[in-house]
Design a protein around this motif. Sequence first.
Motif, PDB file in Angstrom:
ATOM      1  N   LEU A   1     -13.346  19.696  -0.370  1.00 18.34           N
ATOM      2  CA  LEU A   1     -13.144  20.837   0.867  1.00 18.34           C
ATOM      3  C   LEU A   1     -11.875  20.507   1.414  1.00 18.34           C
ATOM      4  CD1 LEU A   1     -16.775  20.422   2.478  1.00 18.34           C
ATOM      5  CD2 LEU A   1     -15.760  22.327   0.649  1.00 18.34           C
ATOM      6  N   HIS A   2     -10.794  19.916   0.987  1.00 17.16           N
ATOM      7  CA  HIS A   2      -9.649  19.964   1.562  1.00 17.16           C
ATOM      8  C   HIS A   2      -8.787  21.221   1.671  1.00 17.16           C
ATOM      9  CE1 HIS A   2      -7.957  19.299  -2.731  1.00 17.16           C
ATOM     10  NE2 HIS A   2      -6.843  19.966  -2.246  1.00 17.16           N
ATOM     11  N   HIS A   3      -9.235  22.235   1.036  1.00 17.16           N
ATOM     12  CA  HIS A   3      -8.628  23.629   0.959  1.00 17.16           C
ATOM     13  C   HIS A   3      -9.704  24.543   1.951  1.00 17.16           C
ATOM     14  CE1 HIS A   3      -5.253  23.329  -1.341  1.00 17.16           C
ATOM     15  NE2 HIS A   3      -5.912  22.991  -2.526  1.00 17.16           N
ATOM     16  N   ARG A   4     -10.865  24.108   2.152  1.00 13.33           N
ATOM     17  CA  ARG A   4     -11.849  24.884   3.257  1.00 13.33           C
ATOM     18  C   ARG A   4     -12.410  23.894   4.209  1.00 13.33           C
ATOM     19  NH1 ARG A   4     -16.323  26.065   0.720  1.00 13.33           N
ATOM     20  NH2 ARG A   4     -16.090  24.845  -0.951  1.00 13.33           N
ATOM     21  N   PRO A   5     -11.647  23.371   5.251  1.00 12.87           N
ATOM     22  CA  PRO A   5     -12.030  22.032   5.994  1.00 12.87           C
ATOM     23  C   PRO A   5     -13.214  22.811   6.882  1.00 12.87           C
ATOM     24  CG  PRO A   5      -9.965  22.938   6.559  1.00 12.87           C
ATOM     25  CD  PRO A   5     -10.209  23.451   5.311  1.00 12.87           C
ATOM     26  N   ALA A   6     -13.058  23.975   7.198  1.00  5.08           N
ATOM     27  CA  ALA A   6     -14.415  24.212   8.006  1.00  5.08           C
ATOM     28  C   ALA A   6     -15.491  24.125   7.554  1.00  5.08           C
ATOM     29  CB  ALA A   6     -14.122  25.757   8.567  1.00  5.08           C
ATOM     30  N   ALA A   7     -15.876  24.207   6.320  1.00  6.67           N
ATOM     31  CA  ALA A   7     -16.999  24.006   5.485  1.00  6.67           C
ATOM     32  C   ALA A   7     -17.346  22.737   5.435  1.00  6.67           C
ATOM     33  CB  ALA A   7     -17.007  24.646   4.070  1.00  6.67           C
ATOM     34  N   ALA A   8     -16.773  21.734   5.921  1.00  7.45           N
ATOM     35  CA  ALA A   8     -17.250  20.221   5.885  1.00  7.45           C
ATOM     36  C   ALA A   8     -18.301  20.166   6.930  1.00  7.45           C
ATOM     37  CB  ALA A   8     -15.998  19.526   6.268  1.00  7.45           C
ATOM     38  N   ARG A   9     -19.326  19.482   6.543  1.00  3.73           N
ATOM     39  CA  ARG A   9     -20.449  19.119   7.334  1.00  3.73           C
ATOM     40  C   ARG A   9     -20.525  17.499   7.632  1.00  3.73           C
ATOM     41  NH1 ARG A   9     -19.457  23.337   8.276  1.00  3.73           N
ATOM     42  NH2 ARG A   9     -20.690  25.289   7.848  1.00  3.73           N
ATOM     43  N   GLN A  10     -20.456  16.628   6.946  1.00  2.00           N
ATOM     44  CA  GLN A  10     -20.723  15.351   7.133  1.00  2.00           C
ATOM     45  C   GLN A  10     -19.424  14.711   7.849  1.00  2.00           C
ATOM     46  OE1 GLN A  10     -22.244  13.803   3.215  1.00  2.00           O
ATOM     47  NE2 GLN A  10     -23.020  12.455   4.579  1.00  2.00           N
ATOM     48  N   PHE A  11     -18.290  15.240   7.488  1.00  4.30           N
ATOM     49  CA  PHE A  11     -17.074  14.368   7.949  1.00  4.30           C
ATOM     50  C   PHE A  11     -15.819  15.621   8.120  1.00  4.30           C
ATOM     51  CE2 PHE A  11     -18.922  11.493   4.841  1.00  4.30           C
ATOM     52  CZ  PHE A  11     -19.205  10.479   5.534  1.00  4.30           C
ATOM     53  N   PRO A  12     -16.270  16.689   9.041  1.00  2.50           N
ATOM     54  CA  PRO A  12     -15.363  17.521   9.499  1.00  2.50           C
ATOM     55  C   PRO A  12     -13.907  17.013  10.151  1.00  2.50           C
ATOM     56  CG  PRO A  12     -16.929  17.544  11.277  1.00  2.50           C
ATOM     57  CD  PRO A  12     -17.488  16.535   9.864  1.00  2.50           C
ATOM     58  N   VAL A  13     -13.903  15.964  10.611  1.00  2.00           N
ATOM     59  CA  VAL A  13     -12.608  15.563  11.458  1.00  2.00           C
ATOM     60  C   VAL A  13     -11.762  15.044  10.085  1.00  2.00           C
ATOM     61  CG1 VAL A  13     -11.770  13.880  12.641  1.00  2.00           C
ATOM     62  CG2 VAL A  13     -13.510  14.935  13.678  1.00  2.00           C
ATOM     63  N   GLU A  14     -12.380  14.088   9.358  1.00  2.00           N
ATOM     64  CA  GLU A  14     -11.631  13.526   8.374  1.00  2.00           C
ATOM     65  C   GLU A  14     -11.085  14.703   6.977  1.00  2.00           C
ATOM     66  OE1 GLU A  14     -14.509  12.583   9.488  1.00  2.00           O
ATOM     67  OE2 GLU A  14     -14.422  10.469  10.083  1.00  2.00           O
ATOM     68  N   THR A  15     -12.147  15.460   6.719  1.00  2.00           N
ATOM     69  CA  THR A  15     -11.841  16.607   5.951  1.00  2.00           C
ATOM     70  C   THR A  15     -10.459  17.585   6.496  1.00  2.00           C
ATOM     71  OG1 THR A  15     -14.033  16.775   5.047  1.00  2.00           O
ATOM     72  CG2 THR A  15     -12.616  18.712   4.642  1.00  2.00           C
ATOM     73  N   ALA A  16     -10.323  17.781   7.794  1.00  2.00           N
ATOM     74  CA  ALA A  16      -9.519  18.533   8.582  1.00  2.00           C
ATOM     75  C   ALA A  16      -7.786  17.795   8.361  1.00  2.00           C
ATOM     76  CB  ALA A  16      -9.825  18.998   9.821  1.00  2.00           C
ATOM     77  N   MET A  17      -8.281  16.567   8.564  1.00  2.00           N
ATOM     78  CA  MET A  17      -7.017  15.598   8.296  1.00  2.00           C
ATOM     79  C   MET A  17      -6.326  15.752   6.828  1.00  2.00           C
ATOM     80  SD  MET A  17      -7.758  12.362  10.938  1.00  2.00           S
ATOM     81  CE  MET A  17      -8.116  12.632  12.740  1.00  2.00           C
ATOM     82  N   VAL A  18      -7.267  15.497   6.223  1.00  2.00           N
ATOM     83  CA  VAL A  18      -6.768  15.685   4.584  1.00  2.00           C
ATOM     84  C   VAL A  18      -5.969  17.070   4.329  1.00  2.00           C
ATOM     85  CG1 VAL A  18      -7.298  15.489   2.159  1.00  2.00           C
ATOM     86  CG2 VAL A  18      -8.277  13.879   3.736  1.00  2.00           C
ATOM     87  N   HIS A  19      -6.758  18.076   4.972  1.00  2.00           N
ATOM     88  CA  HIS A  19      -6.190  19.381   4.815  1.00  2.00           C
ATOM     89  C   HIS A  19      -4.751  19.593   5.529  1.00  2.00           C
ATOM     90  CE1 HIS A  19      -5.907  23.790   4.833  1.00  2.00           C
ATOM     91  NE2 HIS A  19      -5.477  23.573   6.076  1.00  2.00           N
ATOM     92  N   LEU A  20      -4.587  19.087   6.439  1.00  2.00           N
ATOM     93  CA  LEU A  20      -3.204  18.931   7.377  1.00  2.00           C
ATOM     94  C   LEU A  20      -2.240  18.246   6.445  1.00  2.00           C
ATOM     95  CD1 LEU A  20      -4.581  18.425  10.932  1.00  2.00           C
ATOM     96  CD2 LEU A  20      -3.504  20.536  10.116  1.00  2.00           C
ATOM     97  N   ALA A  21      -2.686  17.080   5.837  1.00  2.00           N
ATOM     98  CA  ALA A  21      -1.912  15.948   5.047  1.00  2.00           C
ATOM     99  C   ALA A  21      -1.380  16.766   3.984  1.00  2.00           C
ATOM    100  CB  ALA A  21      -2.660  15.007   5.094  1.00  2.00           C
ATOM    101  N   ASN A  22      -2.151  17.744   3.428  1.00  2.00           N
ATOM    102  CA  ASN A  22      -1.796  18.297   2.033  1.00  2.00           C
ATOM    103  C   ASN A  22      -0.698  19.132   2.619  1.00  2.00           C
ATOM    104  OD1 ASN A  22      -1.942  18.960  -0.655  1.00  2.00           O
ATOM    105  ND2 ASN A  22      -3.087  20.939   0.156  1.00  2.00           N
ATOM    106  N   VAL A  23      -0.617  19.836   3.400  1.00  2.00           N
ATOM    107  CA  VAL A  23       0.420  20.876   3.927  1.00  2.00           C
ATOM    108  C   VAL A  23       1.724  20.175   4.527  1.00  2.00           C
ATOM    109  CG1 VAL A  23       1.103  22.738   5.328  1.00  2.00           C
ATOM    110  CG2 VAL A  23      -1.249  22.615   4.352  1.00  2.00           C
ATOM    111  N   ILE A  24       1.621  19.008   5.316  1.00  2.00           N
ATOM    112  CA  ILE A  24       2.515  18.237   5.593  1.00  2.00           C
ATOM    113  C   ILE A  24       3.049  17.626   4.629  1.00  2.00           C
ATOM    114  CG2 ILE A  24       3.213  16.461   7.566  1.00  2.00           C
ATOM    115  CD1 ILE A  24       0.981  17.350   9.215  1.00  2.00           C
TER     116      ILE A  24
END
Length: 290
Positions: free
Chosen positions: A212-235
Amino acid sequence: MTNAQPTTPEALVSEVRELVSLPDVAVQINAKVEDPLSTASDIAAIIATDPGLTARLLRIANSPFFGLTTRVATVDRAVTVVGAKPIRDLVIATAAIRSFKGIPNTLVSMDDFWYHSLYCALIARLLGRHRKLPHADSLFVAGLLHDIGQLVIFNRLPEAAREIMRLSLEDPNTVDMHQAETEVLGFDHATVGGLLLRNWHLPSLLQECVALHHRPAAARQFPVETAMVHLANVIATMAEINSTHPEDVPTIADGAWKQAGLREELLEPVMREAQRQFRDARQVFLADAA
Protein backbone atom coordinates in the motif's frame (compact mmCIF):
# COMPACT_ATOMS: atom_id res chain seq x y z
CA MET A 1 -3.02 -1.02 -24.82
CA THR A 2 -0.72 -4.01 -24.75
CA ASN A 3 -1.71 -7.43 -26.01
CA ALA A 4 0.04 -9.17 -23.15
CA GLN A 5 -1.61 -12.32 -21.91
CA PRO A 6 -4.12 -11.50 -19.13
CA THR A 7 -2.83 -12.41 -15.70
CA THR A 8 -3.29 -11.69 -12.01
CA PRO A 9 -0.82 -10.60 -9.35
CA GLU A 10 -1.25 -14.01 -7.71
CA ALA A 11 -0.33 -15.73 -10.99
CA LEU A 12 2.75 -13.55 -11.39
CA VAL A 13 4.02 -14.36 -7.92
CA SER A 14 3.34 -18.05 -8.52
CA GLU A 15 5.27 -17.95 -11.80
CA VAL A 16 8.28 -16.19 -10.33
CA ARG A 17 8.51 -18.54 -7.35
CA GLU A 18 10.86 -20.83 -9.26
CA LEU A 19 13.22 -17.94 -10.05
CA VAL A 20 13.12 -15.92 -6.85
CA SER A 21 12.95 -17.28 -3.32
CA LEU A 22 14.52 -16.47 0.02
CA PRO A 23 17.32 -18.87 0.99
CA ASP A 24 16.54 -21.45 3.64
CA VAL A 25 18.71 -19.68 6.21
CA ALA A 26 16.59 -16.51 5.92
CA VAL A 27 13.38 -18.52 6.29
CA GLN A 28 14.77 -20.30 9.36
CA ILE A 29 15.93 -17.06 10.98
CA ASN A 30 12.55 -15.44 10.39
CA ALA A 31 10.84 -18.40 12.08
CA LYS A 32 13.24 -18.31 15.03
CA VAL A 33 12.70 -14.59 15.63
CA GLU A 34 8.94 -15.19 15.72
CA ASP A 35 9.42 -18.04 18.22
CA PRO A 36 9.28 -16.61 21.78
CA LEU A 37 11.35 -19.55 23.07
CA SER A 38 14.32 -18.96 20.77
CA THR A 39 17.53 -17.32 21.99
CA ALA A 40 20.20 -15.11 20.45
CA SER A 41 22.45 -18.16 20.32
CA ASP A 42 19.82 -20.09 18.34
CA ILE A 43 19.65 -17.31 15.75
CA ALA A 44 23.43 -16.93 15.60
CA ALA A 45 23.85 -20.68 15.08
CA ILE A 46 21.65 -20.55 11.97
CA ILE A 47 23.51 -17.53 10.58
CA ALA A 48 26.83 -19.29 11.17
CA THR A 49 25.87 -22.04 8.71
CA ASP A 50 26.19 -19.46 5.89
CA PRO A 51 29.71 -17.96 5.82
CA GLY A 52 28.76 -15.37 3.20
CA LEU A 53 25.80 -14.16 5.24
CA THR A 54 27.94 -14.10 8.38
CA ALA A 55 30.49 -11.85 6.69
CA ARG A 56 27.82 -9.50 5.32
CA LEU A 57 26.06 -9.13 8.67
CA LEU A 58 29.29 -8.41 10.54
CA ARG A 59 30.19 -5.84 7.89
CA ILE A 60 26.81 -4.15 8.33
CA ALA A 61 26.91 -4.35 12.14
CA ASN A 62 30.30 -2.63 12.17
CA SER A 63 29.37 0.00 9.58
CA PRO A 64 28.14 3.56 10.23
CA PHE A 65 24.63 2.17 9.57
CA PHE A 66 24.39 1.14 13.23
CA GLY A 67 27.02 3.47 14.70
CA LEU A 68 28.08 1.02 17.40
CA THR A 69 30.75 2.36 19.75
CA THR A 70 32.58 -0.98 19.96
CA ARG A 71 33.39 -3.41 17.18
CA VAL A 72 31.54 -6.74 17.15
CA ALA A 73 33.58 -9.75 16.05
CA THR A 74 31.04 -12.58 16.25
CA VAL A 75 27.48 -13.12 15.12
CA ASP A 76 26.46 -14.01 18.69
CA ARG A 77 27.65 -10.60 19.81
CA ALA A 78 25.98 -8.89 16.85
CA VAL A 79 22.61 -10.48 17.66
CA THR A 80 22.97 -9.49 21.32
CA VAL A 81 24.05 -5.90 20.68
CA VAL A 82 21.94 -5.08 17.62
CA GLY A 83 18.93 -7.20 18.54
CA ALA A 84 17.27 -10.27 17.07
CA LYS A 85 14.62 -8.45 15.03
CA PRO A 86 16.99 -5.90 13.45
CA ILE A 87 19.33 -8.77 12.54
CA ARG A 88 16.37 -10.67 11.04
CA ASP A 89 15.48 -7.56 9.05
CA LEU A 90 19.04 -7.25 7.75
CA VAL A 91 19.07 -10.92 6.75
CA ILE A 92 15.84 -10.38 4.80
CA ALA A 93 17.21 -7.25 3.14
CA THR A 94 20.47 -8.80 1.99
CA ALA A 95 18.81 -12.08 1.00
CA ALA A 96 16.16 -10.31 -1.08
CA ILE A 97 18.77 -8.27 -2.95
CA ARG A 98 20.79 -11.38 -3.73
CA SER A 99 17.69 -13.34 -4.72
CA PHE A 100 17.02 -10.92 -7.57
CA LYS A 101 20.65 -10.80 -8.68
CA GLY A 102 20.95 -12.19 -12.20
CA ILE A 103 17.21 -12.33 -12.86
CA PRO A 104 16.84 -11.38 -16.55
CA ASN A 105 15.76 -7.79 -17.03
CA THR A 106 16.43 -5.58 -20.05
CA LEU A 107 14.11 -2.69 -19.21
CA VAL A 108 15.77 -0.81 -16.36
CA SER A 109 19.21 -0.31 -14.87
CA MET A 110 19.51 -2.45 -11.78
CA ASP A 111 21.86 0.13 -10.29
CA ASP A 112 19.16 2.81 -10.66
CA PHE A 113 16.52 0.46 -9.25
CA TRP A 114 18.50 -0.40 -6.11
CA TYR A 115 19.80 3.17 -5.62
CA HIS A 116 16.21 4.45 -5.46
CA SER A 117 15.24 1.55 -3.19
CA LEU A 118 18.17 2.23 -0.86
CA TYR A 119 17.32 5.93 -0.64
CA CYS A 120 13.73 4.98 0.21
CA ALA A 121 14.99 2.57 2.86
CA LEU A 122 17.28 5.13 4.49
CA ILE A 123 14.57 7.80 4.53
CA ALA A 124 11.89 5.46 5.89
CA ARG A 125 14.27 4.51 8.71
CA LEU A 126 15.02 8.17 9.44
CA LEU A 127 11.31 9.02 9.54
CA GLY A 128 10.68 6.10 11.88
CA ARG A 129 13.44 7.30 14.18
CA HIS A 130 11.94 10.79 14.25
CA ARG A 131 8.77 9.19 15.62
CA LYS A 132 10.93 7.04 17.90
CA LEU A 133 9.32 3.88 16.54
CA PRO A 134 10.90 0.75 18.09
CA HIS A 135 10.93 -1.00 14.71
CA ALA A 136 12.55 1.70 12.56
CA ASP A 137 14.92 -0.91 11.13
CA SER A 138 11.92 -2.83 9.79
CA LEU A 139 10.97 0.35 7.93
CA PHE A 140 14.40 0.21 6.29
CA VAL A 141 13.53 -3.21 4.87
CA ALA A 142 10.06 -2.06 3.81
CA GLY A 143 11.64 0.85 1.96
CA LEU A 144 14.28 -1.34 0.37
CA LEU A 145 11.65 -3.78 -0.93
CA HIS A 146 8.86 -1.32 -1.75
CA ASP A 147 9.28 -1.63 -5.53
CA ILE A 148 10.23 -5.31 -5.65
CA GLY A 149 7.03 -6.06 -7.56
CA GLN A 150 8.37 -4.01 -10.49
CA LEU A 151 11.15 -6.53 -11.00
CA VAL A 152 8.58 -9.33 -11.16
CA ILE A 153 6.56 -7.43 -13.79
CA PHE A 154 9.69 -6.56 -15.80
CA ASN A 155 10.75 -10.21 -15.82
CA ARG A 156 7.44 -11.97 -16.41
CA LEU A 157 5.60 -9.38 -18.55
CA PRO A 158 8.25 -7.47 -20.52
CA GLU A 159 5.92 -6.37 -23.33
CA ALA A 160 3.34 -5.04 -20.88
CA ALA A 161 6.16 -3.36 -18.95
CA ARG A 162 7.28 -1.54 -22.11
CA GLU A 163 3.74 -0.26 -22.63
CA ILE A 164 3.60 0.83 -19.00
CA MET A 165 6.85 2.74 -19.34
CA ARG A 166 5.66 4.37 -22.56
CA LEU A 167 2.49 5.60 -20.88
CA SER A 168 4.30 6.99 -17.86
CA LEU A 169 7.01 8.65 -19.95
CA GLU A 170 4.55 10.29 -22.37
CA ASP A 171 3.19 12.47 -19.60
CA PRO A 172 5.11 11.90 -16.36
CA ASN A 173 3.34 14.85 -14.73
CA THR A 174 -0.05 13.14 -14.84
CA VAL A 175 0.61 9.39 -15.14
CA ASP A 176 2.79 7.78 -12.48
CA MET A 177 4.23 4.32 -13.09
CA HIS A 178 1.80 2.60 -10.74
CA GLN A 179 -1.15 4.30 -12.45
CA ALA A 180 0.09 3.15 -15.86
CA GLU A 181 0.45 -0.38 -14.48
CA THR A 182 -3.16 -0.35 -13.30
CA GLU A 183 -4.31 0.91 -16.70
CA VAL A 184 -2.41 -1.81 -18.58
CA LEU A 185 -2.61 -4.74 -16.15
CA GLY A 186 -5.47 -3.98 -13.80
CA PHE A 187 -3.10 -4.00 -10.79
CA ASP A 188 0.21 -2.40 -9.82
CA HIS A 189 3.67 -3.43 -8.68
CA ALA A 190 2.84 -2.62 -5.05
CA THR A 191 0.18 -5.33 -5.00
CA VAL A 192 2.59 -7.80 -6.59
CA GLY A 193 5.31 -6.92 -4.09
CA GLY A 194 3.00 -7.34 -1.12
CA LEU A 195 1.92 -10.77 -2.36
CA LEU A 196 5.53 -11.81 -2.90
CA LEU A 197 6.40 -10.89 0.69
CA ARG A 198 3.35 -12.80 1.89
CA ASN A 199 4.53 -15.78 -0.15
CA TRP A 200 7.89 -15.47 1.62
CA HIS A 201 6.05 -15.46 5.00
CA LEU A 202 7.59 -12.13 5.96
CA PRO A 203 6.11 -9.99 8.76
CA SER A 204 2.73 -8.38 8.09
CA LEU A 205 4.24 -4.91 8.66
CA LEU A 206 6.46 -5.39 5.61
CA GLN A 207 3.61 -6.83 3.56
CA GLU A 208 1.27 -3.89 4.20
CA CYS A 209 3.90 -1.18 3.78
CA VAL A 210 4.94 -2.62 0.40
CA ALA A 211 1.43 -3.42 -0.85
CA LEU A 212 0.00 0.00 0.00
CA HIS A 213 2.92 2.40 -0.35
CA HIS A 214 1.03 4.22 -3.14
CA ARG A 215 -2.27 4.13 -1.21
CA PRO A 216 -1.31 4.77 2.42
CA ALA A 217 -4.83 5.80 3.45
CA ALA A 218 -5.94 2.20 2.80
CA ALA A 219 -3.56 0.79 5.44
CA ARG A 220 -5.31 -0.74 8.43
CA GLN A 221 -2.75 -2.63 10.53
CA PHE A 222 0.21 -0.29 10.10
CA PRO A 223 -1.07 3.07 8.85
CA VAL A 224 1.76 5.12 10.37
CA GLU A 225 4.49 2.92 8.91
CA THR A 226 2.81 2.68 5.51
CA ALA A 227 2.53 6.47 5.33
CA MET A 228 6.23 6.74 6.15
CA VAL A 229 7.20 4.41 3.30
CA HIS A 230 4.93 6.43 0.98
CA LEU A 231 6.65 9.65 2.03
CA ALA A 232 10.08 8.03 1.79
CA ASN A 233 9.36 6.91 -1.78
CA VAL A 234 8.72 10.50 -2.89
CA ILE A 235 11.57 12.01 -0.87
CA ALA A 236 13.90 9.36 -2.29
CA THR A 237 13.19 10.67 -5.78
CA MET A 238 13.96 14.17 -4.53
CA ALA A 239 17.25 12.95 -3.09
CA GLU A 240 18.19 11.31 -6.40
CA ILE A 241 17.61 14.48 -8.44
CA ASN A 242 18.67 16.80 -5.59
CA SER A 243 15.47 18.83 -5.66
CA THR A 244 12.90 19.70 -3.02
CA HIS A 245 10.38 21.12 -5.50
CA PRO A 246 7.07 19.19 -5.34
CA GLU A 247 6.49 19.65 -9.08
CA ASP A 248 9.62 17.59 -9.85
CA VAL A 249 8.39 14.39 -8.21
CA PRO A 250 5.23 12.27 -7.79
CA THR A 251 2.56 13.84 -5.60
CA ILE A 252 2.48 13.04 -1.90
CA ALA A 253 -0.93 11.63 -0.97
CA ASP A 254 -3.29 13.96 0.87
CA GLY A 255 -3.00 13.47 4.61
CA ALA A 256 0.16 11.34 4.44
CA TRP A 257 2.21 13.61 6.70
CA LYS A 258 -0.58 13.71 9.27
CA GLN A 259 -1.06 9.94 9.03
CA ALA A 260 2.64 9.45 9.69
CA GLY A 261 2.50 11.86 12.63
CA LEU A 262 5.25 14.00 11.12
CA ARG A 263 5.75 17.61 10.01
CA GLU A 264 6.39 18.59 6.41
CA GLU A 265 9.34 20.67 7.62
CA LEU A 266 11.24 17.39 8.08
CA LEU A 267 11.39 16.80 4.33
CA GLU A 268 14.60 18.63 3.48
CA PRO A 269 16.68 17.74 6.57
CA VAL A 270 15.72 14.08 6.20
CA MET A 271 16.58 14.16 2.50
CA ARG A 272 19.96 15.75 3.20
CA GLU A 273 20.75 13.23 5.94
CA ALA A 274 19.89 10.35 3.59
CA GLN A 275 22.21 11.83 0.98
CA ARG A 276 24.99 11.89 3.58
CA GLN A 277 24.35 8.26 4.53
CA PHE A 278 23.92 6.94 1.01
CA ARG A 279 27.54 6.30 0.00
CA ASP A 280 28.38 4.19 3.05
CA ALA A 281 25.05 2.35 2.83
CA ARG A 282 25.56 1.61 -0.87
CA GLN A 283 28.96 0.04 -0.17
CA VAL A 284 27.48 -2.09 2.61
CA PHE A 285 24.22 -3.25 1.03
CA LEU A 286 24.66 -3.02 -2.73
CA ALA A 287 28.25 -4.10 -3.28
CA ASP A 288 27.13 -7.17 -5.26
CA ALA A 289 23.49 -6.39 -6.07
CA ALA A 290 23.68 -5.66 -9.79
